[in-house]
Design a protein around this motif. Structure first.
Motif, PDB file in Angstrom:
ATOM      1  N   VAL A  32     -40.904 -70.383  27.498  1.00  0.00           N
ATOM      2  CA  VAL A  32     -42.070 -71.200  27.798  1.00  0.00           C
ATOM      3  C   VAL A  32     -42.269 -72.187  26.660  1.00  0.00           C
ATOM      4  O   VAL A  32     -42.178 -71.822  25.493  1.00  0.00           O
ATOM      5  CB  VAL A  32     -43.337 -70.309  27.939  1.00  0.00           C
ATOM      6  CG1 VAL A  32     -44.571 -71.152  28.184  1.00  0.00           C
ATOM      7  CG2 VAL A  32     -43.154 -69.296  29.047  1.00  0.00           C
ATOM      8  N   ALA A  34     -44.996 -74.530  24.881  1.00  0.00           N
ATOM      9  CA  ALA A  34     -46.448 -74.675  24.822  1.00  0.00           C
ATOM     10  C   ALA A  34     -46.846 -75.489  23.597  1.00  0.00           C
ATOM     11  O   ALA A  34     -46.173 -75.459  22.565  1.00  0.00           O
ATOM     12  CB  ALA A  34     -47.128 -73.316  24.788  1.00  0.00           C
ATOM     13  N   LYS A  37     -47.065 -74.213  19.729  1.00  0.00           N
ATOM     14  CA  LYS A  37     -46.198 -73.027  19.627  1.00  0.00           C
ATOM     15  C   LYS A  37     -44.793 -73.504  19.259  1.00  0.00           C
ATOM     16  O   LYS A  37     -44.378 -74.598  19.638  1.00  0.00           O
ATOM     17  CB  LYS A  37     -46.135 -72.251  20.954  1.00  0.00           C
ATOM     18  CG  LYS A  37     -47.469 -71.785  21.467  1.00  0.00           C
ATOM     19  CD  LYS A  37     -48.009 -70.670  20.636  1.00  0.00           C
ATOM     20  CE  LYS A  37     -49.346 -70.201  21.187  1.00  0.00           C
ATOM     21  NZ  LYS A  37     -50.010 -69.288  20.310  1.00  0.00           N
ATOM     22  N   SER A 100     -49.480 -81.895  25.235  1.00  0.00           N
ATOM     23  CA  SER A 100     -49.141 -81.119  26.427  1.00  0.00           C
ATOM     24  C   SER A 100     -48.833 -82.098  27.550  1.00  0.00           C
ATOM     25  O   SER A 100     -49.099 -83.279  27.447  1.00  0.00           O
ATOM     26  CB  SER A 100     -50.289 -80.183  26.805  1.00  0.00           C
ATOM     27  OG  SER A 100     -51.445 -80.937  27.114  1.00  0.00           O
ATOM     28  N   LEU A 133     -47.031 -76.688  28.164  1.00  0.00           N
ATOM     29  CA  LEU A 133     -48.340 -76.142  28.519  1.00  0.00           C
ATOM     30  C   LEU A 133     -49.351 -76.427  27.417  1.00  0.00           C
ATOM     31  O   LEU A 133     -49.023 -76.382  26.231  1.00  0.00           O
ATOM     32  CB  LEU A 133     -48.251 -74.636  28.734  1.00  0.00           C
ATOM     33  CG  LEU A 133     -47.308 -74.131  29.822  1.00  0.00           C
ATOM     34  CD1 LEU A 133     -47.305 -72.615  29.854  1.00  0.00           C
ATOM     35  CD2 LEU A 133     -47.690 -74.699  31.165  1.00  0.00           C
ATOM     36  N   THR A 135     -52.625 -75.431  25.128  1.00  0.00           N
ATOM     37  CA  THR A 135     -52.952 -74.160  24.468  1.00  0.00           C
ATOM     38  C   THR A 135     -53.806 -73.272  25.370  1.00  0.00           C
ATOM     39  O   THR A 135     -53.554 -72.069  25.482  1.00  0.00           O
ATOM     40  CB  THR A 135     -53.678 -74.432  23.141  1.00  0.00           C
ATOM     41  OG1 THR A 135     -52.857 -75.286  22.344  1.00  0.00           O
ATOM     42  CG2 THR A 135     -53.948 -73.153  22.385  1.00  0.00           C
ATOM     43  N   TYR A 138     -51.646 -71.917  28.236  1.00  0.00           N
ATOM     44  CA  TYR A 138     -50.742 -70.892  27.711  1.00  0.00           C
ATOM     45  C   TYR A 138     -51.494 -69.575  27.490  1.00  0.00           C
ATOM     46  O   TYR A 138     -51.025 -68.517  27.890  1.00  0.00           O
ATOM     47  CB  TYR A 138     -50.106 -71.373  26.401  1.00  0.00           C
ATOM     48  CG  TYR A 138     -49.230 -70.343  25.751  1.00  0.00           C
ATOM     49  CD1 TYR A 138     -47.923 -70.141  26.174  1.00  0.00           C
ATOM     50  CD2 TYR A 138     -49.704 -69.547  24.714  1.00  0.00           C
ATOM     51  CE1 TYR A 138     -47.124 -69.183  25.596  1.00  0.00           C
ATOM     52  CE2 TYR A 138     -48.912 -68.584  24.123  1.00  0.00           C
ATOM     53  CZ  TYR A 138     -47.610 -68.415  24.569  1.00  0.00           C
ATOM     54  OH  TYR A 138     -46.824 -67.457  23.993  1.00  0.00           O
ATOM     55  N   ASN A 139     -52.660 -69.659  26.852  1.00  0.00           N
ATOM     56  CA  ASN A 139     -53.441 -68.447  26.600  1.00  0.00           C
ATOM     57  C   ASN A 139     -53.892 -67.789  27.894  1.00  0.00           C
ATOM     58  O   ASN A 139     -53.922 -66.563  28.002  1.00  0.00           O
ATOM     59  CB  ASN A 139     -54.645 -68.760  25.715  1.00  0.00           C
ATOM     60  CG  ASN A 139     -54.240 -69.046  24.293  1.00  0.00           C
ATOM     61  OD1 ASN A 139     -53.169 -68.652  23.851  1.00  0.00           O
ATOM     62  ND2 ASN A 139     -55.072 -69.764  23.573  1.00  0.00           N
ATOM     63  N   TYR A 142     -50.488 -66.141  29.256  1.00  0.00           N
ATOM     64  CA  TYR A 142     -49.661 -65.236  28.466  1.00  0.00           C
ATOM     65  C   TYR A 142     -50.388 -64.416  27.410  1.00  0.00           C
ATOM     66  O   TYR A 142     -49.761 -63.606  26.744  1.00  0.00           O
ATOM     67  CB  TYR A 142     -48.535 -66.033  27.782  1.00  0.00           C
ATOM     68  CG  TYR A 142     -47.636 -66.702  28.784  1.00  0.00           C
ATOM     69  CD1 TYR A 142     -46.694 -65.972  29.482  1.00  0.00           C
ATOM     70  CD2 TYR A 142     -47.756 -68.059  29.062  1.00  0.00           C
ATOM     71  CE1 TYR A 142     -45.876 -66.572  30.417  1.00  0.00           C
ATOM     72  CE2 TYR A 142     -46.938 -68.670  29.992  1.00  0.00           C
ATOM     73  CZ  TYR A 142     -45.999 -67.924  30.668  1.00  0.00           C
ATOM     74  OH  TYR A 142     -45.202 -68.516  31.588  1.00  0.00           O
TER      75      TYR A 142
END
Length: 184
Positions: A32, A34, A37, A100, A133, A135, A138-139, A142
């Protein structure tokens, strides 16, 4: 059958040449991508020719502008003195996306010299458009959602605990009466 013919023709064309032939692949190792990240880019450069390639330079700075990506570790360009025939080298760089949305991962440029000293250029594989993605997205997808699970457990506890306590209370009374009846 068509694929077998194409592979045969490629192998025959490479065998007929007395030059280095560089094939480069570019891929990200993350499942993934993100924002904020780490993103690990991996480059593998193969020399499938019959001669050694010299002064091999892999440059991917055009694909990762500094306004959109921060280099965390490594470099977007790598230089190899030589790549012998039939061998490969690899290079990795760790980036952090600052934005993003969709990003077009363009091919990296690979330049090298053949034994005659001529400059040659090729490009790595093309990764096309891939989503980065945000943040929050993503959170949402995942993260372990600990607060959600704590609320769930807190709401389920009374629903399970109250009937259990009522059963345990009545069960204890009947057990006590049954024990008293056996003694008498």
């Amino acid at each position: 059958m068509m694929m077998l013919t194409a592979v045969f023709l490629l192998v025959a064309a490479v065998a007929a040449q007395e030059n280095p032939v560089i094939l480069a692949s570019k891929d990200f190792l993350n499942d993934v991508i993100a924002q904020d990240k780490h993103l690990t880019m991996h480059y593998v450069i193969h020399n499938i020719g019959t001669e050694t390639a010299t002064n091999v330079v892999v440059d991917d700075s055009a694909g990762f502008p500094s306004t959109e990506f921060e280099v965390v570790s490594g470099s977007l360009s790598a230089t190899f003195d030589q790549i012998a025939a039939g061998t490969n080298v690899s290079h990795a760089v760790v980036l952090k996306p600052l934005i993003s949305g969709m990003h077009n991962f363009v091919p990296a440029s690979v330049s090298y010299k053949n034994p005659a000293g001529e400059d040659m250029t090729t490009f790595s594989s093309f990764l096309d458009n891939n989503p980065i993605l945000s943040t929050t997205e993503y959170n949402r997808k995942y993260s372990p959602h600990m607060a959600d699970w704590l609320i769930f457990v807190g709401l389920c506890t009374p629903v399970l605990l109250i009937p259990f306590l009522m059963w345990h209370s009545s069960h204890s009374k009947y057990e006590a009466l049954a024990a008293k009846a056996k003694k008498s």
